[in-house]
Design a protein around this motif. Structure first.
Motif, mmCIF file in Angstrom:
data_model
loop_
_atom_site.group_PDB
_atom_site.id
_atom_site.type_symbol
_atom_site.label_atom_id
_atom_site.label_comp_id
_atom_site.label_asym_id
_atom_site.label_seq_id
_atom_site.Cartn_x
_atom_site.Cartn_y
_atom_site.Cartn_z
ATOM 1 N N GLU A 97 0.831 -1.210 0.000
ATOM 2 C CA GLU A 97 0.000 0.000 0.000
ATOM 3 C C GLU A 97 0.860 1.252 0.000
ATOM 4 O OE1 GLU A 97 -3.450 0.449 2.355
ATOM 5 O OE2 GLU A 97 -3.797 -1.712 2.549
ATOM 6 N N PHE A 98 1.959 1.223 0.720
ATOM 7 C CA PHE A 98 2.904 2.342 0.724
ATOM 8 C C PHE A 98 3.424 2.614 -0.690
ATOM 9 C CE2 PHE A 98 7.610 2.741 0.549
ATOM 10 C CZ PHE A 98 7.736 4.095 0.860
ATOM 11 N N LYS A 99 3.808 1.558 -1.401
ATOM 12 C CA LYS A 99 4.334 1.718 -2.761
ATOM 13 C C LYS A 99 3.278 2.263 -3.711
ATOM 14 C CE LYS A 99 7.919 0.512 -4.182
ATOM 15 N NZ LYS A 99 9.203 1.222 -4.374
ATOM 16 N N ILE B 171 -2.159 -5.151 -3.855
ATOM 17 C CA ILE B 171 -2.798 -4.553 -5.034
ATOM 18 C C ILE B 171 -2.827 -5.611 -6.143
ATOM 19 C CG2 ILE B 171 -2.789 -2.626 -6.660
ATOM 20 C CD1 ILE B 171 -3.119 -1.752 -3.758
ATOM 21 N N LYS B 172 -3.914 -6.353 -6.179
ATOM 22 C CA LYS B 172 -4.025 -7.469 -7.117
ATOM 23 C C LYS B 172 -4.900 -7.131 -8.331
ATOM 24 C CE LYS B 172 -1.929 -10.852 -4.701
ATOM 25 N NZ LYS B 172 -1.197 -10.138 -3.668
ATOM 26 N N ASN B 173 -5.760 -6.115 -8.199
ATOM 27 C CA ASN B 173 -6.707 -5.794 -9.263
ATOM 28 C C ASN B 173 -7.168 -4.346 -9.127
ATOM 29 O OD1 ASN B 173 -8.729 -5.873 -7.138
ATOM 30 N ND2 ASN B 173 -8.661 -8.108 -7.345
ATOM 31 N N THR B 174 -8.033 -3.918 -10.040
ATOM 32 C CA THR B 174 -8.490 -2.524 -10.013
ATOM 33 C C THR B 174 -9.311 -2.224 -8.761
ATOM 34 O OG1 THR B 174 -10.383 -3.168 -11.393
ATOM 35 C CG2 THR B 174 -8.471 -2.241 -12.515
ATOM 36 N N ILE C 204 -8.507 0.960 -6.508
ATOM 37 C CA ILE C 204 -9.506 2.000 -6.225
ATOM 38 C C ILE C 204 -9.671 2.188 -4.718
ATOM 39 C CG2 ILE C 204 -11.974 2.523 -6.385
ATOM 40 C CD1 ILE C 204 -11.855 1.162 -9.188
ATOM 41 N N GLU C 205 -9.648 1.086 -3.992
ATOM 42 C CA GLU C 205 -9.775 1.167 -2.528
ATOM 43 C C GLU C 205 -8.617 1.960 -1.926
ATOM 44 O OE1 GLU C 205 -9.818 -1.885 1.292
ATOM 45 O OE2 GLU C 205 -10.559 -2.586 -0.647
ATOM 46 N N PRO D 193 15.733 -11.473 -7.371
ATOM 47 C CA PRO D 193 15.352 -10.055 -7.255
ATOM 48 C C PRO D 193 13.877 -9.805 -7.541
ATOM 49 C CG PRO D 193 17.401 -10.273 -8.484
ATOM 50 C CD PRO D 193 16.847 -11.660 -8.308
ATOM 51 N N LYS D 194 13.235 -10.756 -8.225
ATOM 52 C CA LYS D 194 11.825 -10.584 -8.562
ATOM 53 C C LYS D 194 10.920 -10.628 -7.342
ATOM 54 C CE LYS D 194 12.421 -12.399 -13.238
ATOM 55 N NZ LYS D 194 11.970 -13.365 -14.275
ATOM 56 N N ILE D 195 11.495 -10.932 -6.186
ATOM 57 C CA ILE D 195 10.711 -10.891 -4.953
ATOM 58 C C ILE D 195 10.209 -9.473 -4.680
ATOM 59 C CG2 ILE D 195 12.621 -10.419 -3.341
ATOM 60 C CD1 ILE D 195 11.244 -12.409 -1.425
ATOM 61 N N GLU D 196 10.901 -8.482 -5.254
ATOM 62 C CA GLU D 196 10.472 -7.095 -5.073
ATOM 63 C C GLU D 196 9.051 -6.894 -5.588
ATOM 64 O OE1 GLU D 196 11.963 -2.513 -5.937
ATOM 65 O OE2 GLU D 196 13.113 -4.196 -6.732
ATOM 66 N N ASN D 197 8.734 -7.503 -6.723
ATOM 67 C CA ASN D 197 7.379 -7.372 -7.259
ATOM 68 C C ASN D 197 6.353 -8.076 -6.382
ATOM 69 O OD1 ASN D 197 7.429 -5.643 -9.398
ATOM 70 N ND2 ASN D 197 6.627 -7.127 -10.866
ATOM 71 N N TYR D 198 6.774 -9.163 -5.746
ATOM 72 C CA TYR D 198 5.883 -9.853 -4.810
ATOM 73 C C TYR D 198 5.477 -8.900 -3.687
ATOM 74 C CZ TYR D 198 4.491 -13.054 -1.054
ATOM 75 O OH TYR D 198 3.823 -13.678 -0.021
ATOM 76 N N TYR D 199 6.436 -8.137 -3.170
ATOM 77 C CA TYR D 199 6.133 -7.149 -2.128
ATOM 78 C C TYR D 199 5.323 -5.984 -2.692
ATOM 79 C CZ TYR D 199 9.821 -9.526 0.550
ATOM 80 O OH TYR D 199 10.584 -10.455 1.207
ATOM 81 N N ASN D 200 5.712 -5.501 -3.859
ATOM 82 C CA ASN D 200 5.049 -4.328 -4.443
ATOM 83 C C ASN D 200 3.553 -4.559 -4.656
ATOM 84 O OD1 ASN D 200 7.438 -2.894 -4.535
ATOM 85 N ND2 ASN D 200 7.831 -3.313 -6.699
ATOM 86 N N TYR D 201 3.194 -5.750 -5.137
ATOM 87 C CA TYR D 201 1.814 -6.027 -5.522
ATOM 88 C C TYR D 201 1.078 -6.919 -4.514
ATOM 89 C CZ TYR D 201 3.133 -4.014 -9.994
ATOM 90 O OH TYR D 201 3.563 -3.149 -10.961
ATOM 91 N N TYR D 202 1.629 -7.075 -3.345
ATOM 92 C CA TYR D 202 1.050 -7.974 -2.347
ATOM 93 C C TYR D 202 -0.399 -7.604 -2.024
ATOM 94 C CZ TYR D 202 0.864 -10.952 1.814
ATOM 95 O OH TYR D 202 0.530 -11.922 2.737
#
Length: 273
Positions: A26-28, A196-199, A203-204, A185-194
């Motif tokens: 959520e921070f990202k 935020i999975k969809n629109t 929006i929330e 290094p792709k673990i970063e995306n796991y954290y980034n989108y943890y």
């Protein structure tokens, strides 16, 4: 030039992150409530490790990760960290921090978090970073970023300092650092989108009072399929709609193929034909 690194959290186990990944995600994606929380935690760590050294300085410079016109998530983290460290300096009758900016001309649109070590190094090598040598040279500087995965940004900065013959006492600060190099290094995306999975998730997050636009959120929204883009955009307030367009144009996203279709589809500007 002396350089050090200080991180609040160490990522050692792929399955057990040392921080709350939902909060980080959520921070990202613009929730500044967690920028406040993370900054407070980081301030305690920084004061514990280098507090006395900070009190010895006549001037301390601090900068978030490099950006062009739109702030990154780390910029909001930096703003909050300055508040906490300045209170510490104030109570010891020392000068407050001076914030500076590292400019950046980014040359790629790929999501950095999904790239390998070599892909990151190769892409970022084409970017241009710039900083005022006269301000930074021979100073005590804090370079802040939210996460260190491969160290590509840090490496690029150090190369810039070397090329420009910039010296000083430099401390690289991170909320979290990947120390187990066997983890992709792709673990970063796991954290980034943890979180935020969809629109709907997006929006929330946008609807919260603590939401602020940053580089990631604007690029992500501009990259959405048109139907999803319109759905998200319709949930913006009128001010958010104006801010979104103005920020995107300020970063020249209307000139980038990946982003221009959705941006021109808005037709919000009074100068359009």
């Amino acid at each position: 030039m002396t350089q050090r690194r200080l991180s609040l959290y160490k990522i050692e186990d792929e399955l057990s992150p040392p921080f709350n990944p939902a909060e980080y995600s959520e921070f990202k994606f613009g929730n500044t409530l967690y920028a406040q929380k993370f900054a407070k935690e980081m301030a305690v760590c920084i004061i514990d490790h280098i507090g006395p050294e900070l009190l010895e300085q006549e001037q301390i410079l601090i900068t978030p990760s490099p950006y062009s016109a739109i702030p990154t998530a780390s910029n909001f983290l930096c703003n909050e960290l300055i508040v906490h460290l300045n209170k510490y300096l104030f109570y010891h009758n020392r000068p407050g921090l001076k914030e500076i900016k590292i400019g950046r001309n980014q040359t790629y649109t790929q999501d950095y978090g999904e790239l390998s070590y070599e892909e990151r190094r190769r892409l970022i090598a084409n970017d241009t970073y710039y900083i005022d040598k006269n301000i930074v040279n021979n100073q005590f500087c804090l370079f802040l970023d939210d996460i260190r995965i491969t160290g590509s940004h840090e490496h690029t900065l150090l190369k810039l300092f070397e090329n420009e013959k910039i010296s000083g006492n430099f401390v690289f600060l991170y909320f979290a650092e990947l120390v187990n190099l066997s983890i992709s290094p792709k673990i970063e995306n796991y954290y980034n989108y943890y979180a935020i999975k969809n629109t709907k998730d997006l929006i929330e997050n946008i609807s919260k009072d603590s939401f602020r636009f940053n580089t990631r959120i604007i690029k992500y929204i501009l990259s959405l399929p048109l139907e999803d883009f319109n759905c998200v955009f319709d949930h913006f307030s009128e001010k958010q709609k104006r801010d979104f367009q103005n920020l995107a144009i300020s970063n020249n996203y209307h000139l980038i193929e990946t982003y221009k279709t959705n941006l021109y589809n808005l037709k919000l500007t009074e100068y359009g034909h």
